[in-house]
Design an enzyme around this catalytic site. Structure first.
Site, PDB file in Angstrom:
ATOM      1  N   GLU A 142       0.815  -1.221   0.000  1.00 40.92           N
ATOM      2  CA  GLU A 142       0.000   0.000   0.000  1.00 40.92           C
ATOM      3  C   GLU A 142       0.847   1.270   0.000  1.00 40.92           C
ATOM      4  O   GLU A 142       0.538   2.234  -0.706  1.00 40.92           O
ATOM      5  CB  GLU A 142      -0.961   0.009   1.195  1.00 40.92           C
ATOM      6  CG  GLU A 142      -2.240  -0.797   0.978  1.00 40.92           C
ATOM      7  CD  GLU A 142      -2.043  -2.304   1.093  1.00 40.92           C
ATOM      8  OE1 GLU A 142      -0.942  -2.734   1.483  1.00 40.92           O
ATOM      9  OE2 GLU A 142      -2.996  -3.050   0.799  1.00 40.92           O
ATOM     10  N   HIS A 148     -11.091  -4.938   9.111  1.00 47.08           N
ATOM     11  CA  HIS A 148     -11.553  -4.734   7.733  1.00 47.08           C
ATOM     12  C   HIS A 148     -12.828  -3.894   7.660  1.00 47.08           C
ATOM     13  O   HIS A 148     -13.501  -3.879   6.640  1.00 47.08           O
ATOM     14  CB  HIS A 148     -11.823  -6.084   7.055  1.00 47.08           C
ATOM     15  CG  HIS A 148     -10.565  -6.826   6.715  1.00 47.08           C
ATOM     16  ND1 HIS A 148      -9.623  -7.153   7.648  1.00 47.08           N
ATOM     17  CD2 HIS A 148     -10.099  -7.291   5.522  1.00 47.08           C
ATOM     18  CE1 HIS A 148      -8.632  -7.810   7.056  1.00 47.08           C
ATOM     19  NE2 HIS A 148      -8.890  -7.900   5.765  1.00 47.08           N
TER      20      HIS A 148
END
Ligand SMILES: Cc1ncc(C[n+]2csc(CCOP(=O)(O)OP(=O)(O)O)c2C)c(N)n1
Lengths: 358, 324
Positions: B60, B129
């Protein structure tokens, strides 16, 4: 482990061979300008009370910025960490705009909004100094990606310190650079310390930071920052690889910083022995060594050298005058340059509110 | 008018913008050959090829940062985060770089980029998440944050975001991807910073964004049917820029406000809205401003309990009844 590159030719290397006396003197001039700029800034920091924050001095490392950037062509771009006065000046930024930025003036390169670690000059392909250690490494990837995407024959020189090598973002960047064949050159300026922590205390394999690139199938090399010819020869090889094969390179340039990590480094005198600093200053100073070389090559006279130095010092003093006489930014400017849209007053900017007070 | 899913609307927006402007590139984990973890990018790689749609490694920091750098170079990258929760791994790139570089350069550097992906919980995937990072991100000037609640909005806002010269974070909602709405065939854009009154009403304002808008619409329906209370539903659509006028207009009309927000309550988007209302419409209020947020704990896995942790229409109804 051994470096893959062999560029023993140095002064005779193709890229150095054709250098005119004028060019060689120009490199000296650029290094002196960085040294004088910073010396003057340091004095102002200590005496005028008008420069705030950090001031990370580059003194001792000048040959790195000057040697590497001397090879940049039209489509070659540069991005750096926070110790970036040298890169900024070499990229062509004026002492005036840089000094004014340190003074937080409206005439500064970032209108007083960036400060010491954050000079930018996109028109000169200089994409800034970046304050987060290693945070610029993926941005360098993006610059290289953009060049490749547009089909331009260029590359990105991305500078980082020996401390930044331990950041995850750097390793992620190496993987992606190699995987996608991006024309990025990571230049590790190994000055042996990250703040007060020596290389031995921060890196598992401190003998060769560049060699970590091998794990990503990236060519790497060691470079001595003492010798502009070597810096140029090896950087040129890397640039050629970027231009012709679109492949990344990691260069580790051995160098040394004379001052503390920043001016506010409280322990500046504690983590390095004075004799060590003295040794580098007297025996390994890149400016003195280059000057000596040019005298030996008889392309420069002592008088000329003195003159160049005096001119650099005068330019820095003039920059101080410019900075001091420049206006401070208008308080209303706190709210400009946040959003492109706000500055240009587009329709959406008029409907929605971007700024909030308590 | 064709009825399509939220997912398809986003997909259409991306395809149209890829076609329109060759500086648009899509980057992210599994966005190309795998067709996207949530299938938002389905078919784009096949149609536009390797040069425009890129599968990235699980890095990321590297690929968000690459997006920032590429936008400096004049491209318009659209970076997908598989979940917005993963923005924390790239927080430096998201906040320090995307958010601050324009400012620190004194306006010399523009960053025309989009970061997008699913946010918010509800799919029983546990706390890591299911984050609602819009308040955390919108907190930072320099960044724009939009949260579309319908397929129509998703398409129009996404197209505007891609054409915008600032970094725009588009927070999609996992639970909405499969829902359908009417979306016209002809091209349209929705400006950022313009809220939408999704249902008119005179008794109370339900102010929401993202999926909380849908929850509010269901609550409004219940209120009308069972209690004869007519709630107005204001969908903010964009958090930064924020349509303050629309909020104040509605509150001045109904004199009561309940803020519905899938953020946890502490330092939430709705906390900001409440501040604005009490500062600017205090005299118009007939009751205190109340909120319905996610319950203040990390997202719970337990499927039955997670439903209760998020704002439900029933909780909204209850809150409204306590006001009138
Ligand atoms: C992510 C992050 N962690 C810590 C710091 C604080 N800090 C600034 S510079 C520095 C040392 C970095 O050393 P190095 O990369 O070797 O660069 P040098 O100072 O030698 O040029 C530290 C710890 C920071 N700016 N960013």
């Amino acid at each position: 482990m051994e470096a893959l590159l062999e560029t023993k030719t140095l002064a005779a290397a193709k890229i150095n061979h054709g250098l005119t006396a004028e060019k060689k003197i120009h490199f000296l001039r650029q290094m002196l300008r960085i040294r004088r700029f910073e010396q003057t800034a340091l004095k102002q920091y200590q005496t005028s009370g008008q420069i705030g924050g950090f001031l990370h001095l580059y003194s001792g490392q000048e040959s790195v910025a000057v040697g590497t950037l001397s090879l940049c062509g039209e489509n070659d771009h540069v991005i750096a960490g926070y110790r970036m006065h040298g890169h900024a000046l070499t990229a062509g930024m004026s002492m005036n705009e840089c000094m004014a930025e340190l003074f937080g003036r409206a005439t500064g390169c970032s209108k007083g909004k960036g400060g010491s670690m954050h000079f930018f000059a996109p028109d000169k392909n200089f994409w800034g100094g970046h304050g987060i250690v290693g945070g610029q490494t993926p941005l360098g990837l993006g610059l290289a990606f953009g060049l490749k995407y547009k089909g331009l024959k260029g590359c990105c020189l991305c500078f980082l310190g020996d401390g930044a090598v331990n950041q995850g973002a750097y390793h992620e960047s190496l993987n992606l650079a190699a995987l996608w064949d991006l024309p990025v050159i990571y230049i590790i300026e190994n000055n042996q310390y990250s703040m007060g922590t020596s290389l031995e205390r921060s890196s598992a394999f401190s003998k060769c930071l560049a060699a970590r690139a091998e794990a990503y199938d990236i060519v790497w090399d060691h470079v001595s920052g003492e010798d502009l010819y070597e810096v140029r020869a090896k950087t040129w090889t890397a640039i050629q690889r970027a231009h012709t094969e679109s492949r990344p390179t990691v260069l580790e340039i051995a160098t040394y910083r004379y001052f503390g990590h920043s001016v506010s480094d409280a322990n500046a005198k504690k983590y390095r022995r004075p004799e060590e600093i003295e040794k580098y200053r007297t025996l390994h100073d890149p400016i003195q060594l280059w000057q000596k070389r040019l005298l030996e090559e008889e392309v420069l006279t002592e008088a000329q050298a003195t003159e160049l130095d005096a001119a650099a010092a005068a330019e820095a003093e003039e920059a101080v005058r410019f900075a001091k006489e420049s206006p401070i930014p208008n308080p209303a400017d706190i709210f400009s340059d946040v959003y492109s849209e706000v500055d240009r007053q587009t329709a959406a900017g008029q409907t929605g509110k971007f700024f909030f007070n308590d | 008018m064709p009825v399509i899913t939220y997912r398809k609307a986003l997909n259409d927006a991306l395809a149209e913008e890829l076609t329109r402007d060759e500086n648009v590139v899509i980057l992210g984990e599994e966005v190309a050959q795998y067709n996207g973890a949530y299938k938002v990018t389905e078919g784009l790689w096949k149609r536009f090829g390797d040069k425009r749609v890129w599968d990235t490694p699980i890095s990321e920091a590297a690929f968000v940062g690459l997006g920032v750098g590429a936008s400096m170079m004049g491209l318009r990258p659209v970076v997908e985060l598989m979940f917005w929760s993963f923005a924390f791994v790239a927080y430096d790139q998201v906040v320090n770089n995307a958010g601050c570089i324009r400012y620190m350069s004194g306006g010399l550097v523009n960053l025309p980029m989009v970061i997008r992906g699913p946010a918010n919980g509800g799919t029983n995937v546990g706390a890591t998440h299911s984050h609602t990072p819009e308040s955390i991100l919108a907190h930072n000037p320099g960044i724009k944050v939009v949260c579309p609640a319908t397929a129509y909005d998703a398409k129009g806002l996404m197209k505007t975001a891609i054409r915008d010269d600032d970094p725009v974070f588009v927070m999609e909602n996992t639970l909405l991807y499969g829902e359908t709405w009417e979306v016209p065939e002809e091209e349209y854009l929705i400006p950022l910073g313009v809220a939408d009154v999704k249902r008119e009403g005179a008794d109370v304002s339900l102010i929401a964004h993202g999926r909380a808008t849908i929850t509010s619409l269901k609550a409004a329906e219940l209120l009308a049917q069972e209690h004869n209370i007519h709630a107005e539903v204001v969908d903010l659509r964009s958090i930064r820029p924020l349509d303050e006028d629309a909020i104040l207009r509605s509150v001045r009309k109904t004199h009561r406000a309940v803020l519905v927000d899938e953020n946890k309550p502490f330092c939430a988007v709705s906390a900001q809205i409440a501040t604005i209302i009490q500062q600017k419409a205090f005299d118009d209020l007939d009751a205190p401003v109340l909120r319905v947020c996610s319950l203040d704990a990390p997202a719970i896995y337990s499927p039955r309990l997670e439903k209760l942790q998020l704002p439900t229409p029933e909780r909204v109804v209850e809150k409204v009844l306590s006001l009138v």
